[in-house]
Design an enzyme around this catalytic site. Structure first.
Site, PDB file in Angstrom:
ATOM      1  N   LYS A  36       0.627  -1.295  -0.248  1.00  0.00           N
ATOM      2  CA  LYS A  36       0.019  -0.171  -0.005  1.00  0.00           C
ATOM      3  C   LYS A  36       0.919   1.183  -0.147  1.00  0.00           C
ATOM      4  O   LYS A  36       1.803   1.610   1.052  1.00  0.00           O
ATOM      5  CB  LYS A  36      -0.922   0.021   1.362  1.00  0.00           C
ATOM      6  N   GLU A  46      10.359   1.408  10.130  1.00  0.00           N
ATOM      7  CA  GLU A  46      11.252   2.573   9.901  1.00  0.00           C
ATOM      8  C   GLU A  46      10.421   3.904  10.091  1.00  0.00           C
ATOM      9  O   GLU A  46       9.477   4.127   9.437  1.00  0.00           O
ATOM     10  CB  GLU A  46      11.602   2.642   8.471  1.00  0.00           C
ATOM     11  N   CYS A  56      13.135  11.768   5.936  1.00  0.00           N
ATOM     12  CA  CYS A  56      13.452  11.370   7.391  1.00  0.00           C
ATOM     13  C   CYS A  56      14.745  11.462   8.012  1.00  0.00           C
ATOM     14  O   CYS A  56      15.098  11.846   9.022  1.00  0.00           O
ATOM     15  CB  CYS A  56      12.897   9.931   7.355  1.00  0.00           C
ATOM     16  N   GLU A  99       9.077  15.906  15.800  1.00  0.00           N
ATOM     17  CA  GLU A  99       9.269  15.799  14.578  1.00  0.00           C
ATOM     18  C   GLU A  99       8.446  16.845  13.907  1.00  0.00           C
ATOM     19  O   GLU A  99       7.235  16.688  13.819  1.00  0.00           O
ATOM     20  CB  GLU A  99       9.245  14.473  13.933  1.00  0.00           C
TER      21      GLU A  99
HETATM   22  P1  NDP Z   1       2.086   7.890   8.351  1.00  0.00           P
HETATM   23  O1  NDP Z   1       2.380   6.960   9.547  1.00  0.00           O
HETATM   24  O2  NDP Z   1       0.942   8.655   8.668  1.00  0.00           O
HETATM   25  O3  NDP Z   1       1.745   6.804   6.951  1.00  0.00           O
HETATM   26  C1  NDP Z   1       2.602   5.946   6.636  1.00  0.00           C
HETATM   27  C2  NDP Z   1       1.877   4.878   5.752  1.00  0.00           C
HETATM   28  O4  NDP Z   1       0.988   4.102   6.644  1.00  0.00           O
HETATM   29  C3  NDP Z   1       0.818   5.388   4.841  1.00  0.00           C
HETATM   30  O5  NDP Z   1       0.730   4.693   3.311  1.00  0.00           O
HETATM   31  C4  NDP Z   1      -0.361   5.354   5.667  1.00  0.00           C
HETATM   32  O6  NDP Z   1      -1.522   5.572   4.714  1.00  0.00           O
HETATM   33  C5  NDP Z   1      -0.289   4.129   6.222  1.00  0.00           C
HETATM   34  N1  NDP Z   1      -1.172   4.048   7.550  1.00  0.00           N
HETATM   35  C6  NDP Z   1      -1.792   5.190   8.149  1.00  0.00           C
HETATM   36  N2  NDP Z   1      -2.431   4.505   9.297  1.00  0.00           N
HETATM   37  C7  NDP Z   1      -2.328   3.283   9.186  1.00  0.00           C
HETATM   38  C8  NDP Z   1      -2.850   2.141  10.074  1.00  0.00           C
HETATM   39  N3  NDP Z   1      -3.509   2.586  11.061  1.00  0.00           N
HETATM   40  N4  NDP Z   1      -2.548   0.919   9.548  1.00  0.00           N
HETATM   41  C9  NDP Z   1      -1.778   0.728   8.504  1.00  0.00           C
HETATM   42  N5  NDP Z   1      -1.270   1.715   7.753  1.00  0.00           N
HETATM   43  C10 NDP Z   1      -1.450   2.808   7.961  1.00  0.00           C
HETATM   44  O7  NDP Z   1       3.420   8.652   7.698  1.00  0.00           O
HETATM   45  P2  NDP Z   1       3.361   9.664   6.588  1.00  0.00           P
HETATM   46  O8  NDP Z   1       2.832   9.127   5.507  1.00  0.00           O
HETATM   47  O9  NDP Z   1       2.923  10.915   7.313  1.00  0.00           O
HETATM   48  O10 NDP Z   1       5.178   9.992   6.455  1.00  0.00           O
HETATM   49  C11 NDP Z   1       6.053  10.528   7.084  1.00  0.00           C
HETATM   50  C12 NDP Z   1       6.459   9.957   8.282  1.00  0.00           C
HETATM   51  O11 NDP Z   1       7.313   8.750   7.826  1.00  0.00           O
HETATM   52  C13 NDP Z   1       7.636  10.665   8.888  1.00  0.00           C
HETATM   53  O12 NDP Z   1       7.383  10.502  10.492  1.00  0.00           O
HETATM   54  C14 NDP Z   1       9.033  10.316   8.466  1.00  0.00           C
HETATM   55  O13 NDP Z   1      10.085  10.554   9.343  1.00  0.00           O
HETATM   56  C15 NDP Z   1       8.656   8.931   8.459  1.00  0.00           C
HETATM   57  N6  NDP Z   1       9.732   8.523   7.580  1.00  0.00           N
HETATM   58  C16 NDP Z   1      10.533   7.437   7.978  1.00  0.00           C
HETATM   59  C17 NDP Z   1      11.643   7.078   7.166  1.00  0.00           C
HETATM   60  C18 NDP Z   1      12.427   5.970   7.518  1.00  0.00           C
HETATM   61  O14 NDP Z   1      13.357   5.217   6.776  1.00  0.00           O
HETATM   62  N7  NDP Z   1      12.902   5.850   9.062  1.00  0.00           N
HETATM   63  C19 NDP Z   1      11.668   7.430   5.766  1.00  0.00           C
HETATM   64  C20 NDP Z   1      10.728   8.234   5.319  1.00  0.00           C
HETATM   65  C21 NDP Z   1       9.635   8.784   6.141  1.00  0.00           C
HETATM   66  P3  NDP Z   1      -2.136   6.919   4.520  1.00  0.00           P
HETATM   67  O15 NDP Z   1      -1.235   7.681   3.282  1.00  0.00           O
HETATM   68  O16 NDP Z   1      -3.679   6.709   3.811  1.00  0.00           O
HETATM   69  O17 NDP Z   1      -2.407   7.714   5.820  1.00  0.00           O
END
Ligand code: NDP
Length: 481
Positions: A173, A248, A282, A384
């Site tokens: 997803k 991550e 990130c 963050e």
């Molecule tokens: P989110 O945690 O909001 O979403 C990440 C993914 O999870 C999206 O596809 C989201 O869908 C999905 N998701 C949301 N809720 C659920 C749930 N209950 N169950 C399963 N999946 C779910 O993060 P963001 O998209 O806002 O990304 C930003 C964050 O990602 C920042 O905190 C950043 O630091 C982190 N990040 C970490 C990295 C690393 O390598 N450590 C690299 C890049 C980013 P939907 O979009 O529909 O909400």
């Protein structure tokens, strides 16, 4: 307007409900396509397809699997311009960045794991003349891969490529906020002739689609990249089911600048590490600690250079800062600037929404922002923000800056600037983070383990450790006497 489709069992299909969500171009603040509002029914179909494909895919010879990955890598490279344009419109990032970083690295993921799997070996342990142990590495099964919006295709493929190379099948997803490149990838997989069911992509909301993937008893492994809060929620569902889990998560990365650094290189790279992708990487360094003897010079130069970064439409050649990904995200980032002021910070530049004019006047632009005068332990310096907002602080001593650097709940990445070799190694050893960059930033050797410590995540992806994650070790002990 374009309707994005799910990719299930080798076919591009509508969601069962026939419902769609708006997909917004953040550079204009306008809907420009529609994304499936998939639900549990679509996830069930995808899991069934992945399950059906698994027995054959898991025993498909490595070199055959490898060829599919290399073919997909090749197709990504051939479609670089199209994919970069799509990513730039979907995400708001400068086209140049998508073209030079995101899309080439997505191709590199398929290339790296497509070749890496050919060299992945298991161990044997001899018990002299009593027995021989060998360890089989068998693909775990259907992998659930969930990725965020900031580096949409790069992070999506970072999970998918090692999973299918290792012999897993996948239900993935992408973020609902940036679905377009994942959709284009599914078209490329069709073109590459990837066997049906090996990769399935279900678009939609995290709370529905993501949750259904994580909760399914038929998905024994979850690879997730996203926010720490979402990661904690996923872990709470996955842990009682004893799923293999890689998380991550977020970061609040320190950038430590010593007075003996190569100043010009440091300044050029610090501009990137602070504001690339509008600070929505990130790994961006959002807390900049500068040794006091060069602090005033640094402040003057950094503010001056930051003011020169052109905020503009993503497709413009001169643009360095594009739009942030969505209106809610823009509001969240700007609320942190307000918080910083309440906490006693001084905004040295930026701090406001930017209007780039014309057809982009409704877009979600934020001026690159530098704040000083905050203590290390205030909320602005602990939470963050994930936007083009950094804080700068002078420090006196190494012990002091290490304490500040390590003071957050996060531990993803860090950057250290010094010409003193001994100090560089010592500081690197004492920073609590999964990555320490010395005199550089964002350099990635894909063979190295990637991930964070503390609330930045658990598990490691990257290199052969990714293959370890997507396979299960089984020891076989043979008595020889
Ligand atoms: P989110 O945690 O909001 O979403 C990440 C993914 O999870 C999206 O596809 C989201 O869908 C999905 N998701 C949301 N809720 C659920 C749930 N209950 N169950 C399963 N999946 C779910 O993060 P963001 O998209 O806002 O990304 C930003 C964050 O990602 C920042 O905190 C950043 O630091 C982190 N990040 C970490 C990295 C690393 O390598 N450590 C690299 C890049 C980013 P939907 O979009 O529909 O909400």
């Amino acid at each position: 307007m374009q309707y994005i489709k799910n990719y299930i069992n080798g076919e591009l299909v509508e969601p069962v409900s026939k419902k769609y969500l708006d997909n917004v171009d953040p550079s204009r603040g306008k809907v420009y396509s529609y994304i499936p509002d998939s639900d549990e029914q679509d996830v069930e179909l995808a899991i069934a397809a992945a399950n059906a494909a698994f027995p054959a895919w898991s025993i498909t010879p490595k070199d055959v699997r490898s060829k599919y990955l290399l073919k997909i890598a090749d197709l990504i490279e051939k479609n670089l311009d199209k994919l970069a344009l799509a990513e730039s419109i979907d995400n708001g990032k400068p086209l140049k960045l998508a073209k030079t970083v995101d899309i080439p690295r997505a191709a590199a993921n398929f290339h790296f794991y497509g070749t890496g799997i050919l060299h992945y070996a298991a161990y044997t342990h001899s018990m002299e003349d009593t027995a021989i142990n060998y360890t089989l590495r068998q693909p775990v099964g259907v992998a659930g891969c969930i990725s965020p919006w900031n580096l949409p295709l790069y992070l999506f493929t970072w999970k998918i490529a090692p999973a299918i190379a290792a012999g897993c099948t996948v239900v993935a997803k992408p973020s609902e906020v940036t679905p377009m490149t994942a959709y284009l990838l599914s078209e490329l997989c069709v073109e590459a002739g990837l066997p049906k069911g090996v990769l399935n992509i279900v678009h939609g909301l995290g709370g529905k689609v993501g949750n259904a993937i994580v909760s399914s008893k038929n998905v024994p492994l979850i690879s997730f990249t996203g926010g720490t809060k979402t990661g904690a929620h996923i872990a709470s569902i996955a842990a009682p089911m004893f799923k293999k889990l890689s998380l991550e998560l977020g970061g609040k990365n320190p950038n430590i600048i010593f007075a003996d650094c190569d100043y010009d290189k440091m300044m050029a790279t610090t501009l990137h590490s602070s504001f690339s992708n509008q600070g929505q990487i990130c790994l961006c360094g959002s807390r900049i600690f500068v040794e006091r003897s060069i602090y005033e010079k640094f402040k003057k130069d950094f503010v001056e250079q930051t003011k020169k970064l052109v905020v503009g439409a993503p497709l413009e050649e001169k643009t360095r800062i594009g739009a942030v990904v969505s209106q809610p995200h823009m509001e969240k980032v700007l609320s942190y600037v307000e918080l910083a002021k309440q906490e006693g910070g001084t905004v040295l530049c930026g701090g406001k929404r930017a209007n780039v004019g014309g057809e982009f006047s409704e877009g979600y632009y934020i001026e690159p922002t530098i704040i000083e005068g905050l203590p290390y332990n205030c909320r602005t310096n602990q939470e963050e923000i994930f936007g083009p907002v950094v804080t700068i602080m002078p420090f006196n001593k190494e012990e002091e800056v290490l304490m500040w650097a390590n003071s957050t709940i996060y531990g993803l990445a860090s950057t250290v600037w010094t010409q003193d070799l001994t100090k560089a190694h010592r500081v690197a050893q004492n920073i609590h983070a999964g990555i320490v960059w010395i005199n550089c930033w964002l350099l990635r050797d894909l063979r190295t383990p990637f991930g964070g410590v503390k609330s930045s995540g658990v598990g490691r992806e990257g290199g052969f450790e990714a293959f370890d994650f997507f396979t299960e070790p089984k020891n076989v002990c043979i008595k020889i006497n």
